[in-house]
Design an enzyme around this catalytic site. Structure first.
Site, PDB file in Angstrom:
ATOM      1  N   GLY A  63     -11.435  12.165 -18.287  1.00 36.94           N
ATOM      2  CA  GLY A  63     -11.751  11.489 -17.021  1.00 36.94           C
ATOM      3  C   GLY A  63     -11.157  12.262 -15.863  1.00 36.94           C
ATOM      4  O   GLY A  63      -9.930  12.394 -15.770  1.00 36.94           O
ATOM      5  N   VAL A  64     -12.009  12.831 -14.990  1.00 38.73           N
ATOM      6  CA  VAL A  64     -11.485  13.609 -13.860  1.00 38.73           C
ATOM      7  C   VAL A  64     -11.724  12.897 -12.537  1.00 38.73           C
ATOM      8  O   VAL A  64     -12.032  13.515 -11.522  1.00 38.73           O
ATOM      9  CB  VAL A  64     -12.054  15.049 -13.825  1.00 38.73           C
ATOM     10  CG1 VAL A  64     -11.597  15.812 -15.041  1.00 38.73           C
ATOM     11  CG2 VAL A  64     -13.563  15.065 -13.700  1.00 38.73           C
ATOM     12  N   GLY A  65     -11.562  11.593 -12.552  1.00 37.37           N
ATOM     13  CA  GLY A  65     -11.564  10.836 -11.305  1.00 37.37           C
ATOM     14  C   GLY A  65     -10.218  11.025 -10.621  1.00 37.37           C
ATOM     15  O   GLY A  65      -9.443  11.924 -10.961  1.00 37.37           O
ATOM     16  N   GLN A  66      -9.935  10.174  -9.653  1.00 34.70           N
ATOM     17  CA  GLN A  66      -8.701  10.335  -8.884  1.00 34.70           C
ATOM     18  C   GLN A  66      -7.468  10.206  -9.775  1.00 34.70           C
ATOM     19  O   GLN A  66      -6.503  10.964  -9.625  1.00 34.70           O
ATOM     20  CB  GLN A  66      -8.643   9.286  -7.756  1.00 34.70           C
ATOM     21  CG  GLN A  66      -9.750   9.428  -6.728  1.00 34.70           C
ATOM     22  CD  GLN A  66      -9.566  10.641  -5.829  1.00 34.70           C
ATOM     23  OE1 GLN A  66      -8.562  11.346  -5.879  1.00 34.70           O
ATOM     24  NE2 GLN A  66     -10.552  10.908  -4.998  1.00 34.70           N
TER      25      GLN A  66
ATOM     26  N   ARG B  74      -7.904  -6.664 -13.190  1.00 37.56           N
ATOM     27  CA  ARG B  74      -8.095  -5.641 -14.221  1.00 37.56           C
ATOM     28  C   ARG B  74      -8.863  -6.197 -15.417  1.00 37.56           C
ATOM     29  O   ARG B  74      -9.659  -5.505 -16.048  1.00 37.56           O
ATOM     30  CB  ARG B  74      -6.741  -5.099 -14.691  1.00 37.56           C
ATOM     31  CG  ARG B  74      -5.980  -4.305 -13.621  1.00 37.56           C
ATOM     32  CD  ARG B  74      -4.604  -3.907 -14.126  1.00 37.56           C
ATOM     33  NE  ARG B  74      -3.800  -3.237 -13.125  1.00 37.56           N
ATOM     34  CZ  ARG B  74      -2.978  -3.838 -12.261  1.00 37.56           C
ATOM     35  NH1 ARG B  74      -2.864  -5.161 -12.292  1.00 37.56           N
ATOM     36  NH2 ARG B  74      -2.281  -3.134 -11.382  1.00 37.56           N
TER      37      ARG B  74
ATOM     38  N   VAL C  56      -4.615   4.889 -20.109  1.00 38.92           N
ATOM     39  CA  VAL C  56      -4.280   4.521 -18.725  1.00 38.92           C
ATOM     40  C   VAL C  56      -5.313   3.555 -18.143  1.00 38.92           C
ATOM     41  O   VAL C  56      -4.997   2.712 -17.329  1.00 38.92           O
ATOM     42  CB  VAL C  56      -4.193   5.782 -17.830  1.00 38.92           C
ATOM     43  CG1 VAL C  56      -3.702   5.432 -16.430  1.00 38.92           C
ATOM     44  CG2 VAL C  56      -3.286   6.820 -18.453  1.00 38.92           C
TER      45      VAL C  56
ATOM     46  N   ARG D 256       7.575   0.873  -9.528  1.00 40.63           N
ATOM     47  CA  ARG D 256       7.397   0.237  -8.211  1.00 40.63           C
ATOM     48  C   ARG D 256       8.527  -0.753  -7.956  1.00 40.63           C
ATOM     49  O   ARG D 256       9.060  -0.833  -6.850  1.00 40.63           O
ATOM     50  CB  ARG D 256       6.045  -0.507  -8.173  1.00 40.63           C
ATOM     51  CG  ARG D 256       4.853   0.412  -8.041  1.00 40.63           C
ATOM     52  CD  ARG D 256       3.544  -0.351  -8.150  1.00 40.63           C
ATOM     53  NE  ARG D 256       2.408   0.488  -7.792  1.00 40.63           N
ATOM     54  CZ  ARG D 256       1.208   0.413  -8.344  1.00 40.63           C
ATOM     55  NH1 ARG D 256       0.975  -0.482  -9.295  1.00 40.63           N
ATOM     56  NH2 ARG D 256       0.229   1.207  -7.957  1.00 40.63           N
TER      57      ARG D 256
ATOM     58  N   HIS E 251       0.517  -5.429 -18.053  1.00 37.73           N
ATOM     59  CA  HIS E 251       0.417  -4.623 -16.827  1.00 37.73           C
ATOM     60  C   HIS E 251      -0.610  -5.349 -15.992  1.00 37.73           C
ATOM     61  O   HIS E 251      -1.809  -5.159 -16.144  1.00 37.73           O
ATOM     62  CB  HIS E 251      -0.045  -3.206 -17.151  1.00 37.73           C
ATOM     63  CG  HIS E 251      -0.425  -2.409 -15.932  1.00 37.73           C
ATOM     64  ND1 HIS E 251       0.461  -2.114 -14.921  1.00 37.73           N
ATOM     65  CD2 HIS E 251      -1.605  -1.838 -15.563  1.00 37.73           C
ATOM     66  CE1 HIS E 251      -0.157  -1.399 -13.991  1.00 37.73           C
ATOM     67  NE2 HIS E 251      -1.411  -1.220 -14.355  1.00 37.73           N
TER      68      HIS E 251
END
Lengths: 333, 355
Positions: B49-52, B128, B158, B191, B215
């Site tokens: 997956g080459v998204g952001q 999600r 992920v 976070r 998550h």
């Protein structure tokens, strides 16, 4: 008493120390963010400020980087559309402006970007009068000239990212053909960051072995091995990547971090970056072109005198003429 | 006789010189010592997956010098090739000598670690859990291919909803459970540590605090374990994290839960923080560090959970994957929150088909 008061007893009660290695990135598009992330991952600054006009996007990018603080060594990351947030920067990286569309040349962007810069540069100077500016936006050589004029900074403090990226691409592609790592291939691409960049074949070497001595025709049309095609691939790279993914960002981000490192760490490394070349190589105009520059905390501390062939000097002069042809028509600088 | 020898010598020399002139630069410059195929990679990472998010993971891994080979896979061929080229153009500045990309999974062969970021992402306001069926269908294509070419790899999932998709990946892959990890609450905890530390005026790494469980909206902040330099915050403020807390520390956990939604609203997606957190996990695995991270692992049999669900617990990560799980001392309330997450997740999982 709050948890904070019970837990922590202050010792030094004065105001927090000002930053010593603050970097500001103007423009949080793909290039600006790639520069920011490369700089953060290499731990090059103690404070990062980001500025842009689109407030939502700016705040979102700032938050996303702050959420990664656990993994970083840059304790302060701030962002605002007001340039006050950029105060006391050592280095300001300007990536703002419009970018090339598919098939568009960099020179076509000039007037739109000059107008953007008229709003940006004076603000940068107001808050960081002693900074060094690295200009990345295209056409970079002209915009570096524009930045120099609008900022009033001495010329050694205004640098264009120039052919640092072209040379990195050149070294990668040449090295691939030879089966070695890019850092072991020495070669310089100078002049305009764009279609008329100049590959200095006479200097190309591996471990000091000069390639032109091994193949005197290297880089010419007569060359059987067609090494010239490799330089052409460098010139075409940006267009190709833009066609495939819409823009380029990773390589330029890493190359800007590379320049940042030399400046912030006072390394005096030599990089091909865009600098004011009037009176060199017979160029009579105030244009910016890439030459090998020694970079350290003062900015461009000196320029290396290349031994260029007459043809290479001719190409530089031609680039200078093309750029001056555009610059002389710019108004209100 | 002498003249003949001399002529032969001259001919031979002229032939040698001509051959030398005809030889390419490579041949003149470089004399190989080793012939045969190049060494296989020892620390190969694949990003699917080459998204952001995928590219943020890839760049973080490259800049941290964690891999000797990086492979990228996606279905959108132009974008994939463009991203690969853009990274290759930065080779001068990197120490990862081989970067490859293809839509065919053969390019991923012999990976130690495979990071799966493929799939659809949350739209503004979307939770999600809503993404689940669409992403399960995508995983049915991806996971068998990964395992085919890297049967000994460790998979880090992920894509969201990460806990459910880690379960799905485990089922589809046939890998033992210690080799399938969900990025889980590693990011939520990062976070949390940032936001808490910021309130106390210290660096995130000096604030110790764990967020476990799902998550997502029902993650569990373990207030009983929060400490700075070993000083337990709950001991300083017994109401911490409850509604009775005058300092309202609970708000900080709520900010963690809301973070993703907020960043998505502002910039359309999140990528940098998740990329950095995945690189952090990759480092522990690649360098066999036995560091403890809150990641999603199979928790059946723990804390009274009887279903095969994945939730985040503090896991010791090393070269073999999840080496062990730390037994937390949780309050009854925290345990029941974990059990509630487990039920929510199992409710979704039991309806998934062909997994």
């Amino acid at each position: 008493m709050s948890v904070s008061q019970k837990l922590i007893t202050p010792v030094a009660s004065c105001a927090p120390e000002p930053p010593r290695n603050k970097v500001t990135v103007v423009g949080v598009g793909q290039v600006g963010m790639a520069c920011s992330v490369s700089i953060l991952l290499q731990g090059l600054c103690d404070e990062l400020a980001m500025v842009d006009v689109i407030e939502d996007r700016l705040k979102g990018e700032m938050m996303d980087l702050q959420h990664g603080s656990l993994f970083l060594k840059t304790p302060k990351i701030v962002a605002d559309k007001d340039y006050a947030v950029s105060a006391n920067s050592r280095l300001v990286v300007v990536t703002a402006g419009v970018r090339q569309q598919e098939g568009e040349s960099r020179l076509n962007l000039v007037q739109r970007n000059v107008n953007v810069f008229k709003a940006i540069i004076p603000q940068i100077m107001k808050y960081s009068p002693n900074c060094t500016i690295i200009v990345v936006s295209n056409p970079v050589d002209i915009l570096t000239y524009v930045t120099w004029k609008l900022s009033g900074l001495p010329k050694h403090r205004v640098i264009g990212s120039g052919t640092n990226l072209d040379s990195a691409r050149f070294r990668y592609m040449m090295a691939e053909r030879l089966g070695i790592h890019a850092s072991s291939f020495n070669g310089w691409v100078l002049g305009e960051h764009g279609d008329t960049s100049v590959p200095v074949w006479s200097g190309a070497n591996v471990a000091g072995v000069n390639l032109q001595k091994l193949n005197p025709e290297i880089g010419t049309d007569a060359d059987k091995e067609q090494w010239k095609a490799t330089h052409k691939a460098v010139v075409d790279s940006a267009y190709e990547v833009i066609k495939l993914k819409g823009y380029t960002n990773w390589a330029i981000g890493m190359s800007v971090a590379n320049l940042t490192e030399s400046i912030v760490k006072n390394l005096s490394r030599v990089h091909p970056v865009s600098t004011m070349v009037k009176n060199m190589y017979g160029i009579g105009e105030e244009v910016f072109l890439s030459l090998p520059c020694v970079l350290n905390s003062s900015g461009v501390c000196s320029v290396v005198n290349m031994t260029l062939t007459d043809d290479e000097v001719g190409q530089l002069k031609k680039s200078a003429d093309t750029l001056w042809g555009i610059q002389k028509d710019l108004k209100d600088l | 006789m002498l003249i003949t020898c001399w002529c032969l010598y001259l001919t031979a020399r002229s032939f040698a010189e001509q051959t030398f002139r005809m030889a390419s630069i490579v041949q003149k410059l470089i004399t190989p010592l080793v012939s045969g195929p190049p060494e296989p990679p020892r620390n190969k990472v694949t990003v699917v997956g080459v998204g952001q998010v995928g590219m943020a993971c890839a760049v973080s891994i490259l800049l941290r010098e964690l891999a000797d080979e990086l492979a990228l896979v996606d279905v959108v061929e132009d974008k994939l090739k463009g991203e690969m080229m853009d990274l290759l153009h930065g080779s001068l500045f990197l120490k990862t000598p081989k970067i490859v990309a293809d839509k065919d999974y053969s390019v991923t062969a012999n990976s130690r670690i495979v990071i799966v970021t493929a799939g659809v992402r949350q739209q503004e306001g979307e939770s999600r859990l809503n993404l689940v069926q669409r992403n399960v269908n995508i995983f049915k294509h991806i996971v068998p291919q990964i395992v085919r070419y890297s049967p000994d790899c460790i998979i880090i999932v992920v894509s969201n909803p990460v806990d459910v998709l880690t379960y799905v990946t485990w089922k589809l892959s046939g890998l033992p459970k210690h080799r399938v990890i969900g990025s889980g609450t590693n990011l939520d905890s990062a976070r949390f540590r940032f936001l808490m530390a910021d309130k106390l005026g210290i660096h995130s790494s000096s604030f110790n605090g764990w967020i476990l469980g799902e998550h997502g909206d029902t993650s569990v902040p373990v207030w009983s374990g929060t400490n700075v330099a070993g000083v337990n915050l709950q001991t300083l403020n017994p109401n911490i994290g409850t509604e009775f807390d005058e300092e309202n520390w609970k708000e900080t956990h709520k900010m963690v839960v809301d973070s993703a939604y907020e960043v998505i609203k502002l910039k359309g997606y999140t990528n940098w923080a998740i990329g950095l957190s995945v690189a952090d996990l990759t480092e522990s695995l690649m360098r066999n560090m036995n560091r403890i991270h809150p990641v999603s692992t199979m928790v059946k049999g723990m804390y009274g959970i009887s279903d095969e669900v994945y939730l985040s617990l503090p896991c010791v990560l090393n070269g073999g994957g999840v080496a062990s799980v730390v037994n937390m001392s949780l309050t009854d309330d925290e345990v029941s929150q974990l059990q509630a997450s487990a039920s929510t997740l199992w409710d979704i999982q039991k309806d998934l088909r062909d997994v």
